[in-house]
Write a protein that holds these residues in place. Sequence first.
Motif, PDB file in Angstrom:
ATOM      1  N   PHE A  87       0.548  -1.529   0.210  1.00 43.95           N
ATOM      2  CA  PHE A  87       0.728  -0.399  -0.122  1.00 43.95           C
ATOM      3  C   PHE A  87       0.895   0.934   0.102  1.00 43.95           C
ATOM      4  O   PHE A  87       0.708   2.427  -0.213  1.00 43.95           O
ATOM      5  CB  PHE A  87      -0.936  -0.227   1.809  1.00 43.95           C
ATOM      6  CG  PHE A  87      -1.916   1.444   1.570  1.00 43.95           C
ATOM      7  CD1 PHE A  87      -2.994   1.364   0.698  1.00 43.95           C
ATOM      8  CD2 PHE A  87      -1.446   2.563   2.176  1.00 43.95           C
ATOM      9  CE1 PHE A  87      -3.562   2.236   1.015  1.00 43.95           C
ATOM     10  CE2 PHE A  87      -2.130   3.562   2.587  1.00 43.95           C
ATOM     11  CZ  PHE A  87      -3.671   3.813   1.985  1.00 43.95           C
ATOM     12  N   THR A  88       2.057   1.392   0.673  1.00 38.60           N
ATOM     13  CA  THR A  88       2.852   2.284   0.966  1.00 38.60           C
ATOM     14  C   THR A  88       3.890   2.737  -0.169  1.00 38.60           C
ATOM     15  O   THR A  88       3.636   4.063  -1.035  1.00 38.60           O
ATOM     16  CB  THR A  88       3.138   2.773   2.237  1.00 38.60           C
ATOM     17  OG1 THR A  88       2.275   2.544   3.591  1.00 38.60           O
ATOM     18  CG2 THR A  88       4.343   3.726   1.989  1.00 38.60           C
ATOM     19  N   GLU A  89       4.065   1.438  -0.102  1.00 35.34           N
ATOM     20  CA  GLU A  89       5.253   1.163  -1.085  1.00 35.34           C
ATOM     21  C   GLU A  89       4.460   1.916  -2.940  1.00 35.34           C
ATOM     22  O   GLU A  89       5.691   3.041  -3.701  1.00 35.34           O
ATOM     23  CB  GLU A  89       6.186  -0.119  -1.729  1.00 35.34           C
ATOM     24  CG  GLU A  89       5.523  -1.002  -1.871  1.00 35.34           C
ATOM     25  CD  GLU A  89       6.607  -2.011  -1.911  1.00 35.34           C
ATOM     26  OE1 GLU A  89       6.612  -2.749  -2.729  1.00 35.34           O
ATOM     27  OE2 GLU A  89       6.982  -2.469  -0.674  1.00 35.34           O
ATOM     28  N   GLU A  90       3.536   0.968  -2.780  1.00 30.89           N
ATOM     29  CA  GLU A  90       3.193   1.381  -4.488  1.00 30.89           C
ATOM     30  C   GLU A  90       2.695   3.187  -4.205  1.00 30.89           C
ATOM     31  O   GLU A  90       2.760   3.846  -5.620  1.00 30.89           O
ATOM     32  CB  GLU A  90       2.051   0.590  -4.463  1.00 30.89           C
ATOM     33  CG  GLU A  90       2.403  -0.545  -4.806  1.00 30.89           C
ATOM     34  CD  GLU A  90       0.914  -1.704  -5.683  1.00 30.89           C
ATOM     35  OE1 GLU A  90       0.053  -1.048  -5.437  1.00 30.89           O
ATOM     36  OE2 GLU A  90       1.915  -2.362  -6.378  1.00 30.89           O
ATOM     37  N   ALA A  91       2.082   3.507  -3.889  1.00 28.83           N
ATOM     38  CA  ALA A  91       1.629   5.037  -3.474  1.00 28.83           C
ATOM     39  C   ALA A  91       2.580   5.733  -3.817  1.00 28.83           C
ATOM     40  O   ALA A  91       2.845   7.368  -4.412  1.00 28.83           O
ATOM     41  CB  ALA A  91       0.955   5.450  -2.398  1.00 28.83           C
ATOM     42  N   PHE A  92       3.890   5.582  -3.046  1.00 25.94           N
ATOM     43  CA  PHE A  92       5.787   5.941  -2.963  1.00 25.94           C
ATOM     44  C   PHE A  92       5.924   6.102  -4.274  1.00 25.94           C
ATOM     45  O   PHE A  92       6.218   7.449  -5.310  1.00 25.94           O
ATOM     46  CB  PHE A  92       6.195   6.138  -2.257  1.00 25.94           C
ATOM     47  CG  PHE A  92       7.580   6.366  -2.252  1.00 25.94           C
ATOM     48  CD1 PHE A  92       7.707   7.778  -1.357  1.00 25.94           C
ATOM     49  CD2 PHE A  92       8.867   5.888  -2.704  1.00 25.94           C
ATOM     50  CE1 PHE A  92       8.801   8.285  -2.019  1.00 25.94           C
ATOM     51  CE2 PHE A  92       9.929   6.083  -2.941  1.00 25.94           C
ATOM     52  CZ  PHE A  92      10.078   7.695  -2.067  1.00 25.94           C
ATOM     53  N   ALA A  93       5.642   5.021  -4.996  1.00 26.70           N
ATOM     54  CA  ALA A  93       6.405   4.633  -6.622  1.00 26.70           C
ATOM     55  C   ALA A  93       5.338   5.093  -7.168  1.00 26.70           C
ATOM     56  O   ALA A  93       6.573   5.526  -8.447  1.00 26.70           O
ATOM     57  CB  ALA A  93       6.622   3.293  -6.535  1.00 26.70           C
ATOM     58  N   ALA A  94       4.033   4.972  -6.995  1.00 26.23           N
ATOM     59  CA  ALA A  94       3.610   5.595  -8.376  1.00 26.23           C
ATOM     60  C   ALA A  94       3.885   7.412  -8.315  1.00 26.23           C
ATOM     61  O   ALA A  94       3.935   7.645  -9.469  1.00 26.23           O
ATOM     62  CB  ALA A  94       1.898   5.149  -7.768  1.00 26.23           C
ATOM     63  N   LEU A  95       3.528   8.077  -6.955  1.00 31.25           N
ATOM     64  CA  LEU A  95       4.200   9.718  -6.395  1.00 31.25           C
ATOM     65  C   LEU A  95       5.145   9.641  -7.609  1.00 31.25           C
ATOM     66  O   LEU A  95       5.463  10.154  -8.271  1.00 31.25           O
ATOM     67  CB  LEU A  95       4.372   9.682  -6.255  1.00 31.25           C
ATOM     68  CG  LEU A  95       3.999  11.300  -5.580  1.00 31.25           C
ATOM     69  CD1 LEU A  95       3.137  12.343  -6.183  1.00 31.25           C
ATOM     70  CD2 LEU A  95       4.539  11.949  -3.379  1.00 31.25           C
TER      71      LEU A  95
END
Length: 982
Positions: free
Chosen positions: A495-503
Motif C-alpha cells: 500500500f505504502t510503497e506503491e503510493a510512493f512509487a506511483a507518485l
Amino acid sequence: DDEEHIPHDLFTEMDELYFKDGEEYEWKETARWLKFEEDVEDGGDRWSKPYVATLSLHSLFELRSCILNGTVMLDMRANTLDEIADMVLDNMIASGQLDESIREHVREALLKRHHHQNEKKFSSRIPLVRSFADIGKKHSDPHLLERNGEITSPQSAPGNLDAGKSGDVKGNGTGGSRENSSVDFSKVDMNFMRKIPTGAEASNVLVGEVDFLERPIIAFVRLSPAVLLSGLTEVPVPTRFLFLLLGPAGKAPQYHEIGRSIATLMTDDVFHDVAYKAKDRNDLLSGIDEFLDQVTVLPPGEWDPTIRIEPPKSVPSQEKRKIPKFPNGSTSTEEILKQESHHAGPELRRTGRLFGGLILDIKRKAPFFLSDFKDALSLQCLASILFLYCACMSPVITFGGLLGEATEGRISAIESLFGASLTGIAYSLFAGQPLTILGSTGPVLVFEKILFKFCKDYGLSYLSLRTSIGLWTSFLCIVLVATDASSLVCYITRFTEEAFAALICIIFIYEALEKLFHLGELYAFNMHNDLDKLTLYSCVCSEPQNPSNETLQMWLKTNTSMDTITWTNLTVSECKKFHGVFLGSACGHHGPYIPDVLFWSVILFFTTFFLSSFLKQFKTKRYFPTKVRSTISDFAVFLTIVIMVLIDWLVGVPSAKLHVPEKFEPTLNDRGWLIDPLGSNPWWTLLVAAFPALLCTILIFMDQQITAVIINRKEHKLKKGCGYHLDLLMVGVMLGICSIMGLPWFVAATVLSISHVNSLKVESECSAPGEQPKFLGIREQRVTGLMIFVLMGLSVFMTSVLKFIPMPVLYGVFLYMGASSLRGIQFFDRIKLFGMPAKHQPDLIYLRYVPLWKVHVFTVVQLTCLVLLWVIKASAAAVVFPMMVLALVFIRKLMDLCFTKRELSWLDDLMPESKKKKEDDKKKKAKEVSVQKVLSTNQKVCLFFSIDPSVVNISDEMAKTAQWKALAMNTENAKVTRANLR
C-alpha cells in the motif's frame, strides 16, 4: 529417490509406420513435443507453429485401456534397440499377447529405419564441425562421449568400440541390428538442439498399422538408465521411455490420436513425474486418472476442433496438483503459502544487539562480493551502463543548476557531478543492495532553499551551517543502523510503497512534459503568421526608450553610451547584453521568434519515447534470430539516443543541448573542497544544527528504505539477499563526507533504481518452441552502478561528445522511464477497474477473493493519499513530505479495521502483529504443523483421493460407461479368440 528415478526434462517424438499396397515404408517423424506440440505439415516440408495439444476424451480412454491391457516393462536394462525389441517381444509372447509365428515380422517392423523431418534440410549441407563438449554443456546428457566426431553412450562404448569408430551399421537395415554408438552431427538441427534443456532425455512414441496383425499390440517401456539410441530420435538425446502401438490396417487415425495422447501426457508435469517414479502398472493408471480429473471438456458444437490454440503467455504452476487435499475445516494450502509469503525475511528481524543487523548484513553479502564482479561479464550489463549513464547525467546536472540558482553559486553543477560520482562509487562498492541507484530528490532541494534563505536573513555562513547539519544527519543515520531501526521497514507494505512509487513515477512523467513546455517559452514561435506576408516580417534591436539605472551603470562600466552603440547591427545576445529592446512583427516578449526549434523538440521528445518502448519490446517480435532481438532489446534506450543524436545532427535544427561543466574546480573561487563546520558562525550553531538534522534524517531514511523495499521485492527473485542496515550506513557515511566537502546529498532514486533493475532482468535462454522465456531473476552485481558513476565523474572530460545530445531526447528518456516503471503497479490496474463493466474486467486474482466494492474502497483510499502527497510535494511544505509518507503506514494500519485479514492478504501485504497477537496465533499454528511437514517433506509425487463420498473417482466411474465396457469387451473377445486358436 534413487538417482535412476529422478525426473528429467523430456523431449518427445512420435514416429509413424505406414504400409500401403504391400509396399514397405520407414518410420517417419510426424510430431514432437518439448512443451507444446509441433506437427509436420501435410506438405511435409516444414514444422507447424507450436500449439497447445487438444485431445479427444475417447483417445484418452483408449490410452488407459492400452496401459491397462498392454505390456508394461519398467526399468529395463538394454543398450541397443535390438535388445529392447527382443525383450519386449519375449514378454508379449510369454503373456500371450503376441503369437510366436509373427514375432519376426513385428521385430522387422520395429527395427525399420527412422526418417526425421530435418534430414531433408541437412542432406545437401556440409557436415558441421562443432565440439560436443560445447553442446553437452547446454543441451544434452553430460555422460555422452565424443569420439572421432561421433557420439557414443557410455553403456555401449566398451563393447562396441570398433564398430563405433567405423560408424558402420550392422545388417541391411531391414531387420538386422543397428549399432547405437554413433551420431552424425551433419544431420542434427543445432538450432532446435539449443532449445532442449540440460540433461534432457527422450520419450519415443512409435505407432503404426501393419497387415500381419489382427489386433493391436501395445508396450510401455522405461529404460534404466537412459540410453542413446542412434537414429531413433532426431536429436542426440538418450531415450528413457518407449511407447509402441502396432495394429491392423485401417485404423491409422485412431492410433495417431492415441500416440498424441501419450506424448501429451509425457509433457504434463504431474504424469511426467509419475512415469519416472512409477513402480508398476497401477501407478501409471493412477497418473492417467489424475490427468483425467484435471481435463477440461469443450462441447463439440461450440468450437472448432481443427483450430490450433496459441501457447499462453504464462502457464500456472502445477504444484497444487502434487499437494494432498485436506478435509473441510483445515486451512487451504493456497492460504498457508500466501501467508508465508508475507512474513518478513531474516534481513528485517531485530537482533537486540548493537550493530547486530549490520553485522548480519555484512556476513550475508561478503560471500557474494567476488561474484558481484564476475556476474557482470555480460553484454546486458554494458547496455545497462550506457542507458543509466545517459539517464542519470541530466537530472544530476539539472539539480546542480537549480541548486546553483538557490544558493547563488555556492553549490552548482560541478559539485553535483562530483558528489554524485563520489557517493555512487562508494555505494556501489560497499552497499548491501548495489542495484539501487542514488540520485537527488525534490525535498532535499526545498530544504537547501529554506536553509540558504535562513542563513542569508540572519547573516550566517550557509556552507558551514549545512556541514554541521550534514554531520549530525550522518551521526543520526549511524545511530539508526546501530539500533536496527531498519527493521521498521517491515511495516512498509505494498500500500505504502506503491503510493510512493506511483507518485515518483508520475512526477518523472510530469517533469518531462513540463520541461518540454518550458522549451516553448525559450523558443517562442509566431502563432499568427500570415504566409503571404512572410517577406515583410522582421525583428531588429533598438535602444531602450527609458533606460533604467541598472542599464546606465552597465553602460558606464563598459565605457559605452546609447549613441556609440550601433543598435541595428547587434546580434540577439549582444542586444540582450546592452539591455536593448526588440522591435518588429517577428518579435516576441523575450526576443525574435524562433522557428522550428520547439516543433523539432516535440518530435525528438515523442520519437525517443516511442522508439525506446518499441525497441525494448523487440525481443517479443517475430523478426531476426533470438540473439539479435535480445541484444536490440537490451540496448534499446542507448540505440534510441544514438539514432536521435544522429538525426538531430543531420537535420541541423539548433535544439537545446546538454551542457556539462568543462573544468574540475569549485563554482565559486572563494571556497575549496573542504568546509569548516563552524566557520564564521557562532559556536551554538553546532548544537542547534541537530534539530534540522532530525528532519533530514527522517527524509533520508524514508526515501532510502522505501526504494530499497521496492527493489528487494520477492517478484524480482533476488538470490544474494539484501542489506537495509548496510545501505543506510553507506548513505549516512557518504552524506557526512559530502557535507565536509560542500557537495550535494544523494539518496536512493526510485525511478532510476527501478529502471536499473528492469534493464538487468534475466530470462531463460533455453525455452521450448512456443514457450515464453521464463523470468529467472535479476543480474545481481556491482559493476553497472560502479561504471555509471565512474563515467559520470569523467563527464567533465567528455564534453566534446556530450554536447551533441539534445535535451528533448533526454526528456523523452525520462518519460520512458516514468511510464515503464508504472508497469506492474497493482494500484493502476485497480484504477482501470472503475471504468470497466464486470464482463470486461480481467481475471485478476484478488477479484476472485475480494468483493469489487471493497477493491474500489481500497483504491479510493490509496488514490486520496497519492493526491495529498502530490499536493504537499508540489507546495512550499515539501520538506515535510517524508513525514507524510510515514503517515501512510498509520493509515494502512487503520485499514485493518475496515478489511479482513484475508482481504488485505490479497490486496496488500499483511502487517506484523503485536507480540500478544503472535502468542495467540501460536496455538492455531500448532494445529497446522502437520500440514507444513507434509508440504516440506513431500518429495514424491503421490496421488491423493478424497474420502468424501461426493467426490467422483474417475477410475470407478469410467468402468461403468458404455464406451469403457465396449473397450473391455473387445479385449475379452480377443483373448477368447487367441485361446481358441491354440
